[in-house]
Design an enzyme around this catalytic site. Sequence first.
Site, mmCIF file in Angstrom:
data_model
loop_
_atom_site.group_PDB
_atom_site.id
_atom_site.type_symbol
_atom_site.label_atom_id
_atom_site.label_comp_id
_atom_site.label_asym_id
_atom_site.label_seq_id
_atom_site.Cartn_x
_atom_site.Cartn_y
_atom_site.Cartn_z
ATOM 1 N N ASP A 199 43.958 128.453 -13.517
ATOM 2 C CA ASP A 199 43.587 127.253 -13.121
ATOM 3 C C ASP A 199 45.000 126.660 -12.412
ATOM 4 O O ASP A 199 46.145 127.156 -12.191
ATOM 5 C CB ASP A 199 43.297 126.364 -14.437
ATOM 6 C CG ASP A 199 42.466 125.240 -14.178
ATOM 7 O OD1 ASP A 199 42.716 124.560 -13.332
ATOM 8 O OD2 ASP A 199 41.422 125.330 -14.779
ATOM 9 N N HIS A 269 40.948 124.324 -8.340
ATOM 10 C CA HIS A 269 41.607 124.676 -9.614
ATOM 11 C C HIS A 269 42.549 125.722 -9.278
ATOM 12 O O HIS A 269 42.425 126.508 -10.027
ATOM 13 C CB HIS A 269 40.797 125.080 -10.768
ATOM 14 C CG HIS A 269 40.271 123.790 -11.402
ATOM 15 N ND1 HIS A 269 40.849 122.518 -12.191
ATOM 16 C CD2 HIS A 269 38.975 123.294 -11.230
ATOM 17 C CE1 HIS A 269 39.981 121.893 -12.694
ATOM 18 N NE2 HIS A 269 38.949 121.963 -12.133
ATOM 19 N N GLU A 332 34.812 120.858 -9.849
ATOM 20 C CA GLU A 332 35.766 119.806 -9.490
ATOM 21 C C GLU A 332 36.606 120.349 -8.190
ATOM 22 O O GLU A 332 37.812 120.147 -8.336
ATOM 23 C CB GLU A 332 36.585 119.713 -10.611
ATOM 24 C CG GLU A 332 35.915 119.211 -11.733
ATOM 25 C CD GLU A 332 36.853 118.944 -13.183
ATOM 26 O OE1 GLU A 332 36.544 117.932 -13.687
ATOM 27 O OE2 GLU A 332 37.502 119.694 -13.241
ATOM 28 N N TRP A 398 27.782 122.100 -16.923
ATOM 29 C CA TRP A 398 28.795 121.555 -17.679
ATOM 30 C C TRP A 398 28.724 119.901 -17.689
ATOM 31 O O TRP A 398 28.840 119.422 -18.184
ATOM 32 C CB TRP A 398 30.015 122.006 -17.278
ATOM 33 C CG TRP A 398 30.710 121.593 -15.977
ATOM 34 C CD1 TRP A 398 30.540 121.905 -14.875
ATOM 35 C CD2 TRP A 398 31.777 120.432 -15.996
ATOM 36 N NE1 TRP A 398 31.285 121.145 -13.986
ATOM 37 C CE2 TRP A 398 32.022 120.609 -14.598
ATOM 38 C CE3 TRP A 398 32.196 119.539 -16.927
ATOM 39 C CZ2 TRP A 398 32.725 119.298 -14.042
ATOM 40 C CZ3 TRP A 398 33.154 118.774 -16.322
ATOM 41 C CH2 TRP A 398 33.333 118.606 -15.174
ATOM 42 N N TYR A 423 31.649 120.669 -25.702
ATOM 43 C CA TYR A 423 33.313 120.752 -25.442
ATOM 44 C C TYR A 423 33.896 120.515 -26.666
ATOM 45 O O TYR A 423 34.185 119.516 -26.928
ATOM 46 C CB TYR A 423 33.450 119.822 -24.278
ATOM 47 C CG TYR A 423 33.590 120.104 -22.912
ATOM 48 C CD1 TYR A 423 32.107 120.960 -22.720
ATOM 49 C CD2 TYR A 423 34.323 120.044 -21.923
ATOM 50 C CE1 TYR A 423 32.003 121.454 -21.366
ATOM 51 C CE2 TYR A 423 34.162 120.512 -20.678
ATOM 52 C CZ TYR A 423 33.085 121.250 -20.421
ATOM 53 O OH TYR A 423 32.972 121.755 -19.102
ATOM 54 N N GLU A 475 43.948 121.642 -22.607
ATOM 55 C CA GLU A 475 45.200 120.570 -22.410
ATOM 56 C C GLU A 475 45.761 120.046 -23.556
ATOM 57 O O GLU A 475 46.944 119.890 -23.762
ATOM 58 C CB GLU A 475 44.611 119.523 -21.476
ATOM 59 C CG GLU A 475 44.307 119.873 -20.037
ATOM 60 C CD GLU A 475 42.684 120.097 -19.888
ATOM 61 O OE1 GLU A 475 42.226 120.702 -20.901
ATOM 62 O OE2 GLU A 475 42.146 119.870 -19.012
HETATM 63 C C1 ACM Z 1 34.923 121.811 -16.279
HETATM 64 O O1 ACM Z 1 35.054 121.379 -17.368
HETATM 65 N N1 ACM Z 1 35.520 121.049 -15.232
HETATM 66 C C2 ACM Z 1 33.968 123.048 -16.130
#
Ligand code: ACM
Length: 757
Positions: A199, A269, A332, A398, A423, A475
């Site tokens: 990432d 990413h 993203e 997701w 999540y 994170e």
């Molecule tokens: C993600 O949570 N960006 C897959």
Amino acid sequence: MRRFLFLALAAGLSACASQPRQESGPVDQTPLSLIPMPAQLQRLPGHFRLDASTTINVAKGDVQAKRVANQLQGWIRQARGITPAIVEGKGKGGIALATTASVKGREAYTLDVDASGVRIAANDETGLFYGAVTYWQLLTDPAAHSGVPAVHIVDAPRFEWRGLMLDSSRHFQSVAEIQHLLDQMAMHKLNTFHWHLTDDQGWRLQIEKYPKLTETGACRKPVGPDVALTGGADTPYCGFYTQEEAKQIVAYAAERHITVVPEIEMPGHAQAAVASYPKVGAGGKKLAVSTDWGVNTALYNVDDGTFTFLQDVLDEVMAIFPSTYIHVGGDEAAKDEWERSKTVQAKMRSLGIDDEEQMQGWFIARIGDYLEKHNRHLIGWDEILDGKVPASATVMSWRGTKGAIKAANAGHDVVLAPSPTLYLDQLQSTLPDEQPGRPSGQTLKTLYDFEPVPTDITADKAKHVLGAEVTVFSEYLPNWYRTQHAIFPRMAALAERTWSPKADWNGFIARLPAQMSRYRAAGIVPSDGAYAAAIDVAPATDGKATVTLSNQSGYGTLRYTTDGSAPTAQSTAYTGPFEVSLPTTVRANAFAGNFGLAGPRDREIDAASLLSRSSDELATCSDKLVLRLESPEAVDGRRPVYKVDIMDTCWMWKGVKLDGRYGVAVTVDRLPYNYALWKDTKGIVSRKSRSAAGELEVHQDTCDGPKLTSIPLAKAKDGRATLDGILPKREGTHDLCFVITGKPGPKLWVLGDVQLR
Ligand code: ACM
């Protein structure tokens, strides 16, 4: 008649390898704490007692049964301190394991327990393994204190993909920690470990052809509280898995019937990769490995050299990971760099592609072709649907379940991993001792209530739902302790919903305490937030307060003390709100019989505490990007945690009874601001400040209402401080709005707590 009905049920699932030997006598009705609940379970009279003479019996030459026998032997040794001998050939009684064609279906098994022994039968080794797991759960169930109750179980999973994704990029876990996690996944019958290895904030897998990916890409500056991990702001946060270690994890997982699906993110990413090899980036800029959580804009280039790089990387990835599925991310991918790049635009023209989303489709399809040529299969986050993606691609949904619905209805296989429900970086309780993270409140029950097949998938397309997985983005999970707290016990809810044919929340919450004991015996520290007592307080008349107790799941009997002693199963049972005199410390816990379901929780109640609120107890003024963040500095050995909307630093204290003039003491702190918000930066709320450091203002009723006081933040210098102000005389009940002027960033002022005096 009952027997006939049962056989009819069983026939739908698989043929029975062996029939239970019916004993006479009463059936033990003590509920069995199995998770996930087997598809079919019949209780029978009698018990089987394991003792030092018990053997595990396998047929000569049944190597699969022999391997599982070895594993079961280890589990029994750990649970009971007995090491049953493994006998090849015809053992008598004891625990028999056998592969047999008469049990149909991958991963399916039958398990029969009667007074003479245990028989586990399955078509394949995985089924035998799961049968052994079920027997181990029966053995470690408190209901088994006088022997494992006789049962006839016919079991098979509802879904083939029962997974967990671990992010090792934002924070890194050791090989031993991942093995600990794999042990637990296996004991929950989860079979897919999706490993997020690359990432923006770190590239974590050794690639021999490109050593800089880990020399450069596996290190970043510490982010916020990471300083405590590295030992200093100038000491980088580094970590990666050598290929040998990754292979070790693959082998360890395989022994536990878990497939490791590696994820190599593209085209976004990608910042750690681009920081290592700038040529593969589309931005033409030298970048550092990112220290900002969120959406960074570094994208891979689209030239042939970049594809050679990615294919070389995938070659090494495929050599390490035998998984059919290779996850290529796809989420993203902010297109700013592609929009600005002349060479990307030229490439798009040459391909006849006129928008960047379609260009991502082309990119992903090219990688998909490469994987297919190597007999592998592409899976990606649901953004891969935004472009034209090959029909063979599997989609991981997701952004809610929309992606899954669109993909399955278009004929793609799908895996459900919807945010926020699945999540696990989303916090699971509102208890004051909950850890830092994202406070949207994805409780054990929210997760349990998740149905993996969305109703909007047409009946004929439901077969495309392979299953579901929880994600563990890291994170806010800098260490294994916090990671466990996030995962357990919510992983058990996912396990049941992806394995068992029926949801049964009331059964699950009653079966979970035994599972919590199994966790502790395995050295796992689960969250007890579903059971723990929440202690709420409201002022009453004449030096008294009213106390309300609750717990999230509503399971168990709440009991409490007011004399400072630890609550026990004999303490006063809570029947409704009660009054206490000030000062008092209330301690409370939930009990099932004599068993304390959680750690006891305490609350000190005095006149001052009734007039104070922590940021957790205040409402945020908006819901743009609310986080619970910890201070980099410890106070009394603990780092305080603050609830803050990082795009709008504003808090409301609703319904404050004011009856005169008040002093107000506000604790503030200053945190690093390390967020890449991409287009969301437009939503950041900026308030006019009168000084460079800004002010904390208190407004009456609304945030635009009369300003009651303005406290210069310059007084706090650059860290945690308690600042005083005076509120003018007001009567009646009012909302108080606390705002920090200026704009969040490059550091973030937060409110810790407010005290009226
Ligand atoms: C993600 O949570 N960006 C897959």
